[in-house]
Design an enzyme around this catalytic site. Structure first.
Site, PDB file in Angstrom:
ATOM      1  N   SER A 143       5.495 -35.676 -27.878  1.00 13.29           N
ATOM      2  CA  SER A 143       6.733 -36.232 -28.890  1.00 13.29           C
ATOM      3  C   SER A 143       6.979 -34.958 -29.725  1.00 13.29           C
ATOM      4  CB  SER A 143       5.803 -37.266 -29.795  1.00 13.29           C
ATOM      5  OG  SER A 143       6.637 -37.373 -31.009  1.00 13.29           O
TER       6      SER A 143
ATOM      7  N   HIS B 120       9.634 -36.985 -25.665  1.00  8.87           N
ATOM      8  CA  HIS B 120       9.648 -38.188 -26.469  1.00  8.87           C
ATOM      9  C   HIS B 120      10.479 -37.742 -27.775  1.00  8.87           C
ATOM     10  CE1 HIS B 120       8.434 -42.346 -27.816  1.00  8.87           C
ATOM     11  NE2 HIS B 120       8.029 -41.871 -28.870  1.00  8.87           N
TER      12      HIS B 120
ATOM     13  N   ASP C 254      11.323 -39.282 -31.367  1.00  5.10           N
ATOM     14  CA  ASP C 254      11.235 -40.452 -32.156  1.00  5.10           C
ATOM     15  C   ASP C 254      12.336 -40.277 -33.228  1.00  5.10           C
ATOM     16  OD1 ASP C 254       8.724 -41.587 -31.690  1.00  5.10           O
ATOM     17  OD2 ASP C 254       7.875 -39.454 -32.072  1.00  5.10           O
TER      18      ASP C 254
ATOM     19  N   MET D 123      14.253 -41.980 -36.321  1.00  3.66           N
ATOM     20  CA  MET D 123      13.892 -42.708 -37.653  1.00  3.66           C
ATOM     21  C   MET D 123      14.991 -42.704 -38.692  1.00  3.66           C
ATOM     22  SD  MET D 123       9.919 -41.685 -38.202  1.00  3.66           S
ATOM     23  CE  MET D 123       8.719 -41.073 -36.694  1.00  3.66           C
TER      24      MET D 123
ATOM     25  N   HIS E 230      13.218 -42.865 -28.764  1.00  2.00           N
ATOM     26  CA  HIS E 230      12.397 -44.081 -29.406  1.00  2.00           C
ATOM     27  C   HIS E 230      13.310 -44.561 -30.615  1.00  2.00           C
ATOM     28  CE1 HIS E 230       8.534 -45.989 -31.403  1.00  2.00           C
ATOM     29  NE2 HIS E 230       9.304 -47.055 -31.292  1.00  2.00           N
TER      30      HIS E 230
ATOM     31  N   MET F  76      13.312 -46.007 -33.818  1.00  2.00           N
ATOM     32  CA  MET F  76      12.667 -46.841 -35.104  1.00  2.00           C
ATOM     33  C   MET F  76      14.040 -47.023 -35.985  1.00  2.00           C
ATOM     34  SD  MET F  76       9.385 -45.007 -34.838  1.00  2.00           S
ATOM     35  CE  MET F  76       9.778 -43.586 -34.109  1.00  2.00           C
TER      36      MET F  76
ATOM     37  N   MET G 293       2.362 -49.675 -30.114  1.00  2.00           N
ATOM     38  CA  MET G 293       2.295 -48.690 -31.067  1.00  2.00           C
ATOM     39  C   MET G 293       0.878 -48.841 -31.687  1.00  2.00           C
ATOM     40  SD  MET G 293       5.067 -47.172 -31.525  1.00  2.00           S
ATOM     41  CE  MET G 293       4.669 -46.442 -32.807  1.00  2.00           C
TER      42      MET G 293
ATOM     43  N   ASP H 282       1.618 -45.205 -28.033  1.00  2.00           N
ATOM     44  CA  ASP H 282       1.954 -44.319 -28.935  1.00  2.00           C
ATOM     45  C   ASP H 282       1.337 -44.289 -30.505  1.00  2.00           C
ATOM     46  OD1 ASP H 282       3.548 -42.579 -30.640  1.00  2.00           O
ATOM     47  OD2 ASP H 282       5.569 -43.469 -30.370  1.00  2.00           O
TER      48      ASP H 282
END
Length: 223
Positions: free
Chosen positions: A8, A33, A35, A37, A66, A68, A137, A175
């Site tokens: 990540s 990966h 992330d 957000m 990913h 979120m 998660m 994760d």
């Protein structure tokens, strides 16, 4: 399935993303990966499609994005266009999960669905045949460096049992809090993909040694 490692970049050097991504690629990461957000679904704001687009020319390693974020259906086209190979969403963030999964497929990306610690497998029961990965998660999303929640091992086992009984082939990813100590636990429970940030980027011997350590510890647990 063989064990795959997806470092990540939330734990990377924000001033040197291209260099860190190149290093991960040279060290044979299976995925990178990313992330994303939004400060709403989770309390932190991180990256947008512009970052994906900026680092896409640096590597051919698949980008595992990913999301979120709330209402991801409004943003998946931008992330797919930027070069995302897999796009993972949370069932809580959209009113029409099945439609969103097929929207991701139509954009040429592979769909995944993430389960927060308190989110049951039953929430995705009827889309398991449509997705390429279930991401368990093992921390509450929003921050890097959190401690692994051991109760999530049973969720991984349940998913692995369901996958086998239904004859499906979706990946099971993990994760949160993945390191050389927890990798054997999640591998033994049935996980195939390990997302790791701090354990990779903060390893004293570098990212290549960190990924080798994760792969070896996970493989030994399955032997």
């Amino acid at each position: 399935m063989s064990i795959k490692i997806a470092p990540s970049i939330l734990s990377a050097d924000f001033g040197a993303f291209a260099d860190d991504v190149r290093e991960l690629s040279e060290a044979k990461a299976d995925y990178i990966h990313i992330d994303v957000m939004d400060g709403h679904f989770v309390p932190v704001i991180t990256f947008g499609p512009q970052l994906v687009s900026a680092i896409r020319p640096v590597t051919s390693t698949p980008f595992d994005v990913h999301l979120m974020i709330d209402s991801p259906e409004h943003f998946v086209a931008d992330f797919a266009k930027a070069g995302s190979n897999m796009i993972t969403v949370h069932p809580e963030t959209t009113a029409h999960l099945h439609r969103l999964i097929h929207q991701i497929k139509d954009l040429g990306a592979r769909p995944g669905v993430a389960l927060n610690p308190a989110t049951p497998i039953s929430s995705i029961e009827w889309v398991l045949g449509d997705i390429d990965r279930v991401l368990v998660m093992t921390v509450n999303p929003g921050f890097g460096g959190q401690a692994f929640i051991p109760e999530m091992l049973q969720k991984i086992r349940s998913l692995a049992e369901r996958r086998a009984s239904l004859g499906m082939r979706f990946e099971i990813g993990v994760d949160g809090g993945v390191n050389a100590d927890t990798a054997p636990l999640v591998a033994r429970a049935g996980a195939d993909v390990m997302i790791a940030g701090s354990a990779v980027f903060h390893h004293p011997e570098g990212v290549g040694a960190a990924m080798d350590e994760l792969r070896l510890s996970a493989a030994a647990a399955r032997a």
